[in-house]
Scaffold this active site. Structure first.
Site, PDB file in Angstrom:
ATOM      1  N   GLU A  45       0.894  -1.217   0.075  1.00  0.00           N
ATOM      2  CA  GLU A  45       0.044   0.049   0.020  1.00  0.00           C
ATOM      3  C   GLU A  45       1.182   1.492  -0.148  1.00  0.00           C
ATOM      4  OE1 GLU A  45      -3.445   2.004   2.660  1.00  0.00           O
ATOM      5  OE2 GLU A  45      -2.428   0.035   3.337  1.00  0.00           O
ATOM      6  N   ASP A  46       1.865   1.321   0.690  1.00  0.00           N
ATOM      7  CA  ASP A  46       2.706   2.459   0.704  1.00  0.00           C
ATOM      8  C   ASP A  46       3.969   2.808  -0.122  1.00  0.00           C
ATOM      9  OD1 ASP A  46       1.194   3.061   2.850  1.00  0.00           O
ATOM     10  OD2 ASP A  46       2.517   2.187   4.584  1.00  0.00           O
TER      11      ASP A  46
END
Length: 733
Positions: A88-89
């Site tokens: 996600e990051d």
């Protein structure tokens, strides 16, 4: 000032702690894989910090620590926990994780990525995310276990979040994650999540109870020592290998008990439980537990109403234990829990511990848990209602206690508590449910709505002529039955709507009016019906008079037509504008120029100035002000985050708010007089109502008073508690 060297040491300390806990079950190149996951995560999050200012990597490390130490997952779980935010990051894809760490880890991380983030959107968006999360349960239960660990760490570090986020995250936790942890048998985590919820939504009560627990700690320890001494001697005599633990109740469960039984902290008799854990082989567990029960009850008198045998029939989350409540020599009731080491591990670590015991052949508890997960799958597959309804169904069905009933042949059927004979019929077979006329319970005829009790033996009576009706939905509590009834009614409605369609068309043709979109819309407005299928259905079932369809509805000049045009309300425009603009994000200050807001005080919790509150935007009644500790608040904050309005009280004093005071004590002449004098004279409080019941020299009363704020109310409570004969004064909702 950030000290990079100190931070590096801190990160390594956390990493080594994970390895220490993981060491006993590492095989082959597990340690290498964990190290690689750690390095990948450090690299991915190297420039990120949490709201509290600490390096972000400490979060995945903490989640991995919970996963290994408190839930008991193995290397795959640790690796997935370390990587849970990486996709996600950063630029990293699931395919990269699969290449580096294998398909199992990739699948879990993918599941976690799908359900990441705090859901800040609208209502159904949030529920949709919950639903996605549950879908991953059917792929690999570790996704949910890591998600629970992630949520636990977020709750432990909630201090650094803004107030509205704290409320929202806490309520969401209470609404979904705590029951889910309970259902997966993670008892310790469930209790901690509930306590943390209380800490952020009702801080006063939380502090009050935790102080009281702290103050009674040393006397409690001594009490437990004295209580267990004779039992220990006896167990040694019989050659048992055992351990005895004393465990105080969680703050949340103490509060629940105080509210439910309407008692004070000092009146709770089982503030702590004594747990006796036996180290015995699997096949001797049941006999050993009962033998220890016999030893305990030789020394202390048991309360016959408080025996719980979950050794013979485990709970659906796999919990096994024998509970009894006995009277100590000092006149206090004490709960004693007797269980084996295996049962204790399952009670503490839940689902993960089952895996460990799976090798020894499936136990009943495991099959109950397997059944539960299959039920979740079934719910997800058969459910086509909207996401919010789904959440509601899910919580109703899967987070409740069970009722154990039998078929005529003696097979055990486990249903959610409050299930009826109709639920039982659908549990046996859909067709039996759809044709169910009634039932015989323990040989007696009962209706469809009869609520089943533990031990009932149920025989279903069917008829080919019988078919479901709308009111059946009021008789069922399982989602399976509800879904099947809704399916049937929907199909039935479709068939009737087809018939109605023909009737409406022929009526329009008779009048020579074209059946176009514009004309049909005018019909909907005239009959005040929200959709065409509904209009057709009503026409077919005579709920709507076809003779009312006349030419003047379609003639722009007629009165009937004008009435239709007026029904397209001007208010609608305003509503649309408001929807498009989103909520007013300013803080709502109650009691100060609030004429531009339409607001009401919630009657469920009667907040008064000084209480922690939030506003909730409704379509019909404007903004409603609730206390953050209100029972309704959990669901509102968890499901409708986008409608929450930050709210605080003004400092103006002239407003009066209704609050309830409960008062108990020993009755005497002139007592009511003293109470009312304090209320009206010394504190200038207006009283709305007072009811006092007296029986055998003991009285209990409820008084409704108007006060300015919580300080005003506290002063009043203090003064009332000093009245001669008064034993308890408290606020009630």
């Amino acid at each position: 000032m950030i000290d990079p060297e100190a931070e590096r040491k801190e990160i390594l300390r956390h990493y080594r702690r994970i390895l220490k806990y993981a060491k006993p079950f590492l095989k082959g190149n597990d340690a290498k894989l964990i190290k690689k996951a750690f390095n990948t995560s450090v690299e991915a999050h190297k420039d990120m910090r949490r709201k509290s200012g600490e390096p972000y990597i400490l979060h995945p490390l903490a989640v991995a620590q919970i996963v290994v130490e408190e839930i008991g997952l193995g290397p795959t779980g640790i690796v997935a926990a370390l990587l849970h935010d990486v996709v996600e990051d950063t630029e990293m894809e699931i395919s990269d994780i699969e290449r580096e760490f294998g398909p199992k880890v990739a699948k879990i991380v993918e599941g976690l990525t799908k359900i990441s983030g705090v859901f800040d959107y609208g209502t159904s968006q949030q529920a949709e995310n919950f639903r996605k999360m549950l879908l991953t349960l059917s792929d690999d239960v570790r996704v949910i276990l890591i998600k629970i660990a992630d949520r636990l760490h977020n709750m432990r570090t909630l201090d650094s979040m803004p107030r509205d986020k704290q409320l929202k995250i806490a309520s969401e936790t209470m609404y979904l994650y705590a029951p889910l942890a309970h259902r997966l048998g993670l008892y310790a985590i469930k209790s901690e999540l509930e306590d943390l919820y209380l800490k952020y939504t009702d801080t006063e009560t939380y502090k009050d109870i935790s102080n009281k627990i702290r103050q009674t700690r040393s006397s409690r320890t001594k009490f437990i020592r004295d209580f267990t001494l004779p039992i220990e001697e006896e167990l040694h005599k019989h050659g048992f290998d055992f351990e005895i633990k004393g465990r105080p109740k969680s703050i949340y469960s103490i509060l629940k008990k105080i509210k439910k039984q309407n008692i004070t902290f000092d009146e709770i008799y089982d503030l702590f439980a004594i747990r006796i854990i036996l180290n015995v082989p699997h096949e001797n567990e049941k006999a050993a537990c009962w033998q220890v029960y016999s030893i305990v009850t030789d020394h202390y008198q048991p309360n016959p109403d408080r025996l719980r045998d979950w050794v013979s029939t485990p709970k659906a989350n796999g919990y096994e234990s024998l509970h009894t409540t006995v009277m100590s020599k000092t006149g206090q009731w004490v709960e004693v829990q007797i269980r084996s080491k295996r049962m204790d591990e399952i009670a503490e670590k839940g689902y993960a511990a089952h895996w460990k015991y799976k090798a020894g052949g499936p136990s009943t508890s495991e099959s109950a848990l397997e059944q539960w997960i299959n039920k979740v799958r079934e719910m997800l597959e058969t459910n086509d209602s909207n996401a919010l309804e789904f959440m509601d169904e899910f919580r109703k069905n899967l987070f409740v206690e069970e009722v154990f009933v039998f078929t005529p042949k003696g097979d055990l059927i486990i249903l959610p508590d409050k299930s009826t004979t109709l639920d039982f019929a659908f549990e046996i077979h859909t067709q039996i449910g759809l044709q169910c006329l009634g039932a015989k319970v323990n040989q007696k005829l009962v209706p469809l709505s009869y609520r089943l009790k533990n031990g009932d033996q149920v025989e279903i009576l069917t008829s080919m002529k019988q078919k479901p009706a709308d009111e059946w939905l009021n008789f069922v509590s399982t989602s399976k039955a509800r879904a099947k009834i809704k399916d049937f009614l929907r199909d039935e409605k479709k068939i009737r709507a087809e018939e109605g369609h023909i009737l409406v068309e022929s009526q329009l043709a008779k009048l020579g009016i074209e059946s176009n979109h514009h004309n049909l819309n005018r019909l909907l407005i005239h009959f005040n019906v929200h959709s065409l299928p509904e209009l057709y259905y009503r026409a077919a079932t005579d709920k709507l008079d076809l003779n009312e369809i006349k030419e003047d509805i379609f003639d722009p000049q007629s009165e009937a037509s004008k009435a239709v045009s007026n029904k397209l309300e001007p208010k609608q425009f305003e509503l649309e504008v408001q929807k498009a603009r989103g909520l007013n994000t300013d803080m709502l200050v109650i009691g100060e120029n609030t004429s531009r807001f339409d607001y009401k005080i919630a009657t469920c919790c009667n907040p008064i100035p000084g209480d922690d509150v939030f506003g909730f935007q409704t379509e019909e009644e404007g903004i409603i002000i609730h206390r953050t500790s209100c029972p309704v608040a959990i669901e509102l904050l968890a499901n409708h985050g986008n409608r929450i309005v930050k709210t605080k009280w003004t400092d103006q004093q002239e407003l009066a708010f209704l609050a309830g005071i409960r008062i108990k004590g020993s009755d005497r002449v002139g007592l009511v007089n003293d109470v009312t004098r304090i209320i009206s004279n010394s504190l200038k409080v207006n009283m709305r109502s007072i009811t006092i019941d007296s029986e055998d020299g003991f009285f209990e009363g409820n008084i409704m008073v108007f006060v300015n704020d919580t300080a005003h109310l506290d002063k009043l409570i203090q003064r009332l508690s000093k009245v001669n004969g008064v034993l308890l004064v408290e606020r009630f909702d």
